[in-house]
Design an enzyme around this catalytic site. Structure first.
Site, PDB file in Angstrom:
ATOM      1  N   LYS A 163      11.998   7.131  -4.836  1.00 59.97           N
ATOM      2  CA  LYS A 163      11.787   6.221  -3.702  1.00 59.97           C
ATOM      3  C   LYS A 163      12.307   4.825  -4.042  1.00 59.97           C
ATOM      4  O   LYS A 163      12.942   4.161  -3.220  1.00 59.97           O
ATOM      5  CB  LYS A 163      10.300   6.149  -3.358  1.00 59.97           C
ATOM      6  CG  LYS A 163       9.763   7.455  -2.791  1.00 59.97           C
ATOM      7  CD  LYS A 163       8.354   7.282  -2.268  1.00 59.97           C
ATOM      8  CE  LYS A 163       7.839   8.554  -1.625  1.00 59.97           C
ATOM      9  NZ  LYS A 163       7.406   9.575  -2.598  1.00 59.97           N
ATOM     10  N   ARG A 191      -9.547 -13.561   7.020  1.00 57.25           N
ATOM     11  CA  ARG A 191     -10.196 -14.040   5.802  1.00 57.25           C
ATOM     12  C   ARG A 191     -11.096 -15.213   6.117  1.00 57.25           C
ATOM     13  O   ARG A 191     -10.906 -15.907   7.119  1.00 57.25           O
ATOM     14  CB  ARG A 191      -9.124 -14.445   4.789  1.00 57.25           C
ATOM     15  CG  ARG A 191      -8.365 -13.264   4.295  1.00 57.25           C
ATOM     16  CD  ARG A 191      -7.135 -13.695   3.542  1.00 57.25           C
ATOM     17  NE  ARG A 191      -6.426 -12.526   3.051  1.00 57.25           N
ATOM     18  CZ  ARG A 191      -6.759 -11.886   1.955  1.00 57.25           C
ATOM     19  NH1 ARG A 191      -7.778 -12.304   1.243  1.00 57.25           N
ATOM     20  NH2 ARG A 191      -6.078 -10.836   1.563  1.00 57.25           N
TER      21      ARG A 191
END
Ligand SMILES: [Mg+2]
Length: 833
Positions: free
Chosen positions: A611, A680
């Site tokens: 990959k 966040r």
DNA sequence: CAGTAC
DNA sequence: GTACTG
């Protein structure tokens, strides 16, 4: 991705202090690992548990009325099994002396099965020295250089005809209570002369314990009579791996077959041996094994070498596994695959066999070193012990006594002696040969009829004996052979230690037979700290990568996509592989230019290398770039709080693409705050919430205890509008854990919040857990497990046998935990592994 | 068992 | 890896 943030507030509630954590999930990007806390320790309650006897509950905690008691030093405490009438009864035996050493008292107490666990914990704590840095004293566990325990009471002892005040510490209190209990049932002494059979092996591996071999001779006639009365034989349970009960079959057809609970395989073996012998009319001399904790004094190092039971010994004869063509078979019965150890370390480059199965098939845990056709016997105890044992002529034969329960136990112990250095995150799990050794033993014990390897051993030993002086112990030898024929070569019940000389010493297996291969050397531990290598929780702080940009970011970004997908699918092994590859790439100093280069990096296997090759060539990865309905839905849906791989895949298979309809309470809330939960949390907002929770906490009813604090706190926080929704832990049921949703006044965004309540003495462990990282925690817990401990957010205990643990080891700080485990301390910011 | 937390 | 809730 998210940075966990915790804060804590301590409060005094009644006599016990509790610590409260509140964790916010989410967090601003790229904060360093952070925490704020200010615990103040005023008191700790040590130990726990209770003994229930004769209708009275005796709490093994500071007791009220103890001033009248003498303080005893415990000389020994023994947990053993006795045949009382026809029942195996567990007996706890004390030998104590008063502090003035005036008199010694020997007492016995029966332990009901349901309290064996309690008693076992208690004994561990009394007996064991933990590590160099943490010793366990009568006063309790103490780390080096500090006195942890506090006296729970005082009493007076006689000293030079004067009363002298002295403190009673928690552990002594336990002993005292034990003695009290014993006194209450002194009528048990009438059983003292009854035959002993086999000891419970729970304490087999205690480092400070000795296994008293062959103490006393079992009164054979009693047992003989019992068996003859029953007229029967012993039948193994159909469940061959775990013998849970035995059947006493009567030869008299009219009488019933009794089925009795049976927990110790060794007992079974002993019993069947006796039965067999009786049938043959041969004389039986059965001794029992006894484990005695010899000294309750702080365990000094010199104690460790002496009176030491050679802990883990296993016999593994691999020929059992080998087929004709020399390729061993794995536990599936399939030919095993030959691999090479890639990991750096003492075993690098060695060949070994393991199960050939590949994903998605489950690989069994078969392991053997790559020397086909060789009989491997592994019995490597600690070197000092080997020496001693050889000298004394107590060979491995003695200790190969094995039962299923025990095998796993010893397995653990082997790992303590030679913790193998494999990275748990390594592709190839290179298991230590000892591991397979125990499996071999297990196998053996379950195959009753045919024992080819035993033949080998038998002949070996016959030869060996011939080489020795044949005239010596003619009789004893005969008996030994008799035993072997009965399948007893793996266990040796020597004659009474006081009455006879030991039989001719068996020779160490390595020298005994040319067909035995060498024992694989234990990992080199000479370099200090070497064996901790490969554990993330001991990674060198300087090596921990926190860089946000690195030369291979273009690759890791794409691999992260695949990792994320694997996570969503619940494919933990792929997730794991990608995570490893990503970490490896982050650590790699230069830009990876070729497929081969990628393949050479440790942590990157063939498939991921290909990959990476594609990414290098084309700049992108088809598999990651390709979007379809499925992957889109997968990505979106799994971000819903409360929906995991299974639920999401079920939804998708039901054709859900947009907003799921069939929702439970948690996923409803999760969906309601879908966007907010992805965000966040700025540090200032965390602090503001912390302040708010703290403020409410201090206004709480001070009489509340334990989990009631949480209920009260959550109620108040809800009332004042901070908590808006509940996800878990908000029920009436007692819980130390709340998960919900909160929003600060004047803020737009809803935040996930966790609140947990812990007794204060669990503070260090809770802090350790919350500080993370997840990988760090898992690594540390794995290390603990491999070294005979059990680590959780609540307690740290010794664990030698499944289900039987010591009392919690006292820790007053995170540093203590590291010390107990023999690890180097890591600061919070160095735990980003 | 599924999901969550670290 | 361990523990907790639903
Ligand atoms: Mg989810």
């Amino acid at each position: 991705m998210s940075v966990g943030i915790i804060f804590c507030i301590t409060m005094i509630v009644s006599l016990v202090k509790f610590t409260l954590f509140a964790g916010l999930v989410g967090g601003q990007a790229f904060y360093p690992r952070y925490r704020s806390y200010s615990p103040t320790v005023h008191c700790c309650v040590l130990g726990r548990g209770s003994v229930y006897l004769l209708g009275t509950m005796y709490i093994l905690q500071p007791a009220a009325a103890c001033s009248a008691l003498m303080v005893y030093n415990l000389i020994s405490v023994t947990l053993e099994e006795k045949m009382i009438e026809t029942n195996m009864t567990k007996i706890l035996r004390f030998e104590t002396k008063t502090q003035a050493e005036m008199d010694s008292i020997k007492l016995e107490i029966t332990v009901p099965d349901q309290f064996v666990q309690n008693v076992s914990r208690w004994m561990y704590t009394l007996a064991e020295g933990y590590t160099e840095d943490v010793r366990n004293t009568l006063e309790g566990a103490a780390t080096k250089g500090e006195v942890v325990p506090q006296a729970v009471a005082t009493t007076y002892v006689a000293e030079n005809d004067r009363k002298k005040e002295c403190d009673i510490f928690p552990k002594q209190m336990q002993v005292l209570i034990g003695i009290l209990l014993v006194r209450k049932i002194t009528q048990l002494t009438e059983y003292a002369a009854s035959p002993h059979l086999v000891v419970i092996f729970h304490l087999y591996n205690l480092s400070s314990t000795s296994l008293g071999m062959n103490i006393g001779t079992v009164q054979r006639r009693v047992l003989q009579q019992q068996i003859l009365n029953k007229g029967g034989r012993v039948v193994e349970s159909p469940n061959d791996r775990n013998i849970t009960h035995y059947l006493v079959e009567s030869s008299d057809a009219s009488s019933t077959i009794s089925q009795q609970p049976f927990q110790n395989t060794s007992q079974f073996v002993l019993l069947s041996y006796v039965t067999e012998s009786l049938k043959k009319g041969s004389l039986v001399d059965v001794q029992h094994h006894r484990i005695t904790i010899q000294s309750m004094q702080p365990v000094a190092d010199q104690n460790r070498g002496t009176n030491h039971h050679p802990s883990a010994k296993k016999i593994k004869v691999e020929s059992l596994h080998h087929s004709e063509d020399g390729i061993p078979k794995c536990n599936h019965g399939l030919p095993a695959a030959l691999r090479q150890v890639k990991k750096d370390g003492p075993n690098t480059g060695k060949m070994f066999y393991c199960c050939q199965q590949q994903y998605p098939m489950k690989r069994c845990n078969y392991f053997s070193w790559g020397q086909p056709n060789e009989t491997v016997i592994t019995s490597p105890p600690a070197p000092s012990v080997v020496k001693k044992e050889t000298k004394e002529g107590k060979g491995w034969l003695h200790y190969s006594f094995s039962d299923e329960e025990d095998a796993e136990d010893r397995l653990d112990d082997v790992k303590i002696e030679y913790p193998h250095t494999d990275d748990p995150t390594n592709n190839i799990t290179c298991r230590s040969p000892q591991l397979s050794g125990s499996e071999g033993v297990q196998e053996e014990m379950s195959t009753k009829n045919k024992r080819p390897w035993q033949e080998t051993l038998q002949s070996t030993y016959r030869e060996e004996e011939r080489e020795k002086k044949e005239e010596r112990e003619e009789k004893g030898k005969k008996e030994k052979k008799e035993k072997r024929k009965l399948g007893w070569s793996e266990m040796s019940y020597d004659t009474d230690d006081s009455s006879q000389t030991p039989p001719s010493p068996p020779i160490a297996p390595t020298q005994a037979d040319s067909t035995t291969s060498q024992i694989p050397p234990p990992p080199d531990r000479s370099a200090k700290g070497m064996w901790r290598k490969g554990f993330a929780c001991q990674q060198n702080p300087s090596q921990i990568v926190q860089k946000e940009s690195h030369p291979n970011k273009h690759i890791t970004d794409i691999l992260s996509v695949l990792q994320q997908k694997s996570t969503s699918l619940g494919d933990k092994w792929r997730e794991y592989a990608y995570r490893k590859a990503i970490t490896a790439l982050k650590n790699y100093p230069q830009k990876v230019e070729t497929l081969e280069e990628a393949r050479a990096i440790r942590g990157i296997g063939e498939k991921i290398a290909v990959k990476i090759g594609e990414i290098i060539d084309t700049g992108e990865l088809g598999q990651a770039k390709h979007r379809d309905e499925f992957s889109d839905a997968l990505e979106v849906l799994s971000k819903i709080w409360g929906a995991g791989p299974t639920t999401v895949q079920r939804w998708i298979s039901q054709g859900v693409r947009g907003r799921p309809q069939l929702l439970n309470h948690q996923t409803k809330i999760g969906l309601k705050h879908y966007e907010d939960f992805q965000k966040r949390i700025p540090r200032e907002e965390v602090s503001a919430i912390e302040a708010k929770v703290q403020q409410v906490l201090y206004s709480i009813d001070k009489t509340l205890k334990g989990c009631a604090i949480l209920v009260g706190l959550v109620g108040l926080l809800r009332k004042c509008g901070l908590l808006t929704d509940d996800l878990a832990g908000a029920n009436d049921r007692e819980s130390n854990k709340y998960m919900g949703v909160c929003r600060l006044e004047g803020k737009e965004t809803y935040r996930r919040i966790d609140i947990r309540v812990y007794p204060l003495h669990e503070w260090p462990l809770a802090l350790l857990y919350f500080t993370g990282s997840d990988h760090f925690n898992r690594s540390m817990r794995l290390w603990a497990k491999k070294n005979g401990f059990h680590l959780s957010e609540h307690e740290i205990t010794r664990r030698h046998v499944k289900g039987l643990e010591s009392d919690p080891i006292m820790v007053t700080s995170e540093e203590d935990v590291f010390k107990v485990l023999g690890l180097e301390y890591r600061a919070p910011e160095d735990r980003d592994v």
